[in-house]
Design a protein around this motif. Structure first.
Motif, short mmCIF file in Angstrom:
data_model
loop_
_atom_site.label_atom_id
_atom_site.label_comp_id
_atom_site.label_asym_id
_atom_site.label_seq_id
_atom_site.Cartn_x
_atom_site.Cartn_y
_atom_site.Cartn_z
N ASP A 184 65.92 -37.84 42.48
CA ASP A 184 67.72 -37.95 41.61
C ASP A 184 68.21 -38.67 43.68
O ASP A 184 69.45 -38.84 43.56
CB ASP A 184 68.66 -37.27 41.50
N ARG A 185 66.83 -38.51 44.54
CA ARG A 185 67.99 -39.79 45.30
C ARG A 185 69.15 -38.45 46.31
O ARG A 185 69.61 -38.65 47.39
CB ARG A 185 68.33 -40.55 45.72
N THR A 186 69.59 -36.70 45.60
CA THR A 186 70.64 -36.06 46.35
C THR A 186 70.69 -35.72 47.66
O THR A 186 71.87 -35.00 48.43
CB THR A 186 71.23 -35.44 44.79
N ASN A 187 69.59 -35.12 47.98
CA ASN A 187 68.92 -34.38 48.63
C ASN A 187 67.23 -35.00 48.97
O ASN A 187 66.22 -35.36 48.90
CB ASN A 187 69.08 -33.13 48.37
N ALA A 188 67.02 -33.97 50.51
CA ALA A 188 65.28 -34.59 50.86
C ALA A 188 65.38 -33.39 52.33
O ALA A 188 66.36 -32.86 52.38
CB ALA A 188 65.86 -36.09 52.28
N THR A 189 63.94 -33.02 52.04
CA THR A 189 63.85 -31.88 53.12
C THR A 189 62.36 -33.07 53.99
O THR A 189 61.56 -33.78 53.51
CB THR A 189 63.03 -30.61 52.40
N ALA A 190 62.73 -32.35 55.85
CA ALA A 190 62.01 -32.99 56.61
C ALA A 190 60.91 -31.49 57.02
O ALA A 190 61.45 -31.23 57.26
CB ALA A 190 62.84 -33.63 57.46
N LEU A 191 59.62 -31.62 56.94
CA LEU A 191 59.37 -30.93 56.75
C LEU A 191 58.00 -30.57 58.28
O LEU A 191 57.28 -31.46 58.09
CB LEU A 191 57.84 -29.97 55.58
N SER A 192 57.98 -30.30 59.02
CA SER A 192 57.27 -30.61 60.60
C SER A 192 56.06 -29.40 60.15
O SER A 192 56.33 -28.26 59.74
CB SER A 192 58.22 -29.91 62.06
N ILE A 193 54.93 -30.27 60.78
CA ILE A 193 54.40 -29.47 60.32
C ILE A 193 53.10 -29.07 61.73
O ILE A 193 53.01 -30.50 62.74
CB ILE A 193 52.89 -30.11 59.95
N PRO A 194 53.19 -27.83 62.15
CA PRO A 194 52.47 -27.75 63.86
C PRO A 194 51.33 -28.59 63.91
O PRO A 194 50.57 -27.87 63.54
CB PRO A 194 52.35 -26.30 63.73
N ARG A 195 51.15 -28.78 65.50
CA ARG A 195 49.89 -29.15 65.85
C ARG A 195 48.82 -28.15 65.48
O ARG A 195 47.47 -28.68 65.69
CB ARG A 195 50.43 -30.50 66.81
N ASP A 196 49.38 -27.24 65.94
CA ASP A 196 48.24 -26.48 66.47
C ASP A 196 47.72 -25.07 65.53
O ASP A 196 47.64 -24.62 65.40
CB ASP A 196 48.78 -25.40 67.49
N LEU A 197 47.91 -25.69 64.15
CA LEU A 197 47.82 -25.18 62.85
C LEU A 197 46.53 -25.00 62.35
O LEU A 197 45.76 -26.41 62.61
CB LEU A 197 49.06 -25.30 61.53
N ILE A 198 46.30 -24.14 62.12
CA ILE A 198 44.57 -24.05 62.34
C ILE A 198 44.48 -24.47 60.10
O ILE A 198 44.78 -23.69 58.95
CB ILE A 198 43.98 -22.93 62.31
N VAL A 199 43.49 -25.39 60.52
CA VAL A 199 43.78 -26.12 58.84
C VAL A 199 41.31 -26.58 58.56
O VAL A 199 41.09 -26.27 59.74
CB VAL A 199 44.11 -27.45 58.43
N ASP A 200 41.51 -26.22 56.93
CA ASP A 200 40.54 -27.09 57.28
C ASP A 200 40.77 -29.03 56.54
O ASP A 200 41.49 -29.39 55.73
CB ASP A 200 39.93 -26.67 55.74
N ILE A 201 39.66 -29.71 57.12
CA ILE A 201 39.86 -30.77 57.64
C ILE A 201 38.78 -31.69 56.33
O ILE A 201 37.62 -31.22 56.67
CB ILE A 201 39.98 -32.17 59.27
N PRO A 202 39.02 -32.07 54.98
CA PRO A 202 38.40 -32.73 54.52
C PRO A 202 37.80 -33.53 54.76
O PRO A 202 38.01 -34.92 55.61
CB PRO A 202 39.42 -32.86 53.13
N ASP A 203 36.63 -34.02 54.40
CA ASP A 203 35.90 -35.44 54.03
C ASP A 203 36.41 -36.84 54.15
O ASP A 203 37.56 -36.09 52.99
CB ASP A 203 34.63 -35.47 53.08
#
Length: 584
Positions: free
Chosen positions: A193-212
């Motif tokens: 409804d465009r009433t709000n927004a969230t800007a979620l920062s993702i830490p660059r040093d976060l350990i993740v699984d990178i998919p194919d």
């Protein structure tokens, strides 16, 4: 030579071609003399100005003609003679100046929507639009996105800042040999409804699984770049020839949220965009002298731009705990200040600033192939422009130090808080309490749904339910059944196989006599009041009335709550864009 100049020297600033017409009180696009003397197509007048110039520049023999010679058949406005027009040589009444049109307040974003503001308010000539289109670089999503944002749906825009050194003046930053990383990444979620927004920062040093990552090559073929487990998030871009589409896939793998589009900015974006708006005001709670980022500023408020602005967003050793999480906070403060500047009247009503901003924004960004024109960027900008900065929340994915490291260098997800943040975004729940309360108070349906959860609850051993799979991953019904019986004590439950049709959302249908059982199962499953469907019970294998739990496409696994939290966890470190904060 650009698309508009046609003989104009390359060093002429496009902003300098907008001049004030004293007869109208408005700005007009004036090309260089050489362009004006060339063929008719080169002297395309800006919209809404052509008619007024025609009235003043046309020869007396043909008062309706437009400048540019024969062949123009669009008549100019007819000038009606005043009854008491003064004779030649005497001063008549001064022409009435129109007030400069107030630009539409469109939300801007560094590394993201910088060009949008200009599109709606300052791009007046077709040839200049073509010139801006030529500035835009694009890259394929390789099928990693949704296919592009929609006007009637929530928007998820992935904003990536890379540390790849391109252009002159960037020798002192980043790794000279690096192909670039996802150095700064923000997932911007804009509510339906465009009433709000969230800007979620993702830490660059976060350990993740990178998919194919299937990736389109220059020759048109597709190459699958193998995935990797346990890697830093920032290696999802650049390393092993990974493109932004691979970062999109990594975000989806991490959060369960599929981005609609992406935008990538390099070092030059911060420098050129801050200079284009005349600088951004930031606040420091202490003196900073960071030799690594080259930032040296005293305590207090400063107006920064160019190299100094880049140094500000890259500093980390002199703020907070000196790590990447501290740098994320200072970047969020900077972005808030930049948006406040972009929304201010002195930017919106200044044609020179707006043209410079369009030039800087289109040159500094790489967008996905669904956003590769000014027209498409304009449409997105108009959607973002409906937001109020007080309902834009900056947050960071909750993380903890990597327990596998003796010397702490990376982080991992905070499993007690991060899933709730992801679910709030997936369920389009506002992080801004005032906005959410306003939405809920206006919804009679929401009040009715909440009422279904109020009342007594039966014991888990008395709950009778059959579980059906209505769109969840194969095997979900049996997994849920085992969990209910073995972990939650719902022993009077059974697997009823696949539902007749797939459902987007999980539902629990029950008869009037089973309301207390429904409330108990809702508490166990984490079901919202909206998931409860009063209706009628069915008969189980023992011939007893039983409820029907149908697992929809939103089902994430046994034991995973299906109710989005009403408030973001404190570990997300949220703040709103309308508040001035000082870096500590």
């Amino acid at each position: 030579m650009d698309a508009q100049g046609r003989g104009r020297a390359d060093n002429i600033d496009p902003a300098d071609q907008w001049v004030l017409n004293p007869n109208t009180g408005e700005y007009e696009l004036r090309l260089a003399p050489s362009a004006a003397q060339s063929a008719a197509p080169a002297s395309v007048p800006s919209p809404r100005r052509a008619a007024s110039r025609a009235a003043t520049e046309a020869p007396a023999a043909d008062p309706g003609a437009l400048p540019g010679g024969p062949g123009r058949d669009v008549p100019g406005p007819r000038r009606r003679k005043a009854p008491d027009e003064p004779p030649p040589g005497r001063r008549g009444r001064k022409p009435v100046k129109k007030k400069a049109a107030k630009g539409k307040k469109i939300l801007m974003w560094t590394g993201g929507t910088m060009a949008f503001l200009l599109v709606g308010t300052a791009a007046a000539a077709y040839l200049y639009i073509e010139h801006l289109n030529d500035n835009i670089s694009s890259s394929s999503t390789d099928g990693a996105g949704t296919g592009g944002f929609s006007k009637n749906k929530a928007i998820n825009l992935l904003l990536i800042g890379t540390d790849k050194r391109t252009g002159s003046g960037n020798e002192g930053y980043g790794d000279a040999e690096s192909v670039g990383h996802a150095d700064t990444t923000i997932l911007l979620h804009v509510s339906k409804d465009r009433t709000n927004a969230t800007a979620l920062s993702i830490p660059r040093d976060l350990i993740v699984d990178i998919p194919d990552c299937p990736t389109e090559q220059k020759d048109g073929t597709t190459k699958v770049i193998p995935g990797e487990e346990g890697k830093r998030f920032n290696t999802s871009l650049g390393q092993q020839d990974r493109t932004p589409s691979c970062t999109m896939r990594t975000v989806t793998e991490l959060t369960g949220i599929t981005p609609d589009n992406f935008m990538v900015a390099d070092f030059n974006a911060v420098k050129t965009l801050t200079s284009a708006v005349g600088g951004v005001e930031v606040c420091l709670a202490k003196d900073i002298d960071d030799k690594d980022s080259h930032l040296k500023l005293s305590k207090g408020t400063h107006l920064i731009e160019g190299e100094q602005a880049l140094a500000f967003v890259r500093t980390r050793h002199s703020v907070g705990f000196g790590g990447d999480l501290s740098r994320i906070q200072i970047q969020q403060q900077f972005l808030s200040a930049l948006m406040r500047k972009l929304k201010s009247n002195d930017t919106l009503t200044d044609p020179a600033k707006m043209i410079k901003l369009a030039e800087a924004g289109t040159k500094a960004l790489t967008v996905d192939s669904q956003l590769d024109s000014i027209g498409k960027l304009k449409d997105l900008g108009l959607e973002l422009g409906k937001l109020n900065v007080k309902n834009l929340t900056f947050a960071t994915i909750p993380v903890v130090d990597n327990p596998a490291e003796k010397v702490k260098a990376t982080v991992v997800l905070d499993q007690s808080a991060a899933p709730a943040v992801f679910q709030m975004i997936r369920d389009d729940v506002s992080f801004t309490e005032v906005a959410q309360q306003a939405k809920e108070s206006k919804s009679a349906a929401a009040a009715e749904a909440a009422a279904r959860l109020k009342g007594t609850q039966s014991a888990a051993s008395e709950v009778r339910v059959q579980v059906m799979n209505g769109g969840a991953v194969a095997g979900s019904a049996q997994e849920t059944l085992s969990w209910l019986q073995n972990d939650e004590g719902v022993t009077k439950s059974e697997n009823a196989g696949n539902a007749p049709a797939e459902l987007a959302n999980t539902t629990l249908e029950y008869g009037p006599e089973q309301a207390d059982q429904a409330r108990k199962l809702a508490a166990i499953m984490g079901l919202s009041g909206a998931a409860l469907k009063p209706g009628k019970s069915v008969t189980n294998s023992q011939g007893l009335p039983t409820m029907t739990l149908t697992l929809g496409k939103d089902f994430k696994g046994a034991g995973v709550s299906l109710t989005a939290p009403a408030k973001a966890p404190s570990a997300a470190n949220q703040s709103t864009a309308d508040k001035v904060q000082c870096a500590k």
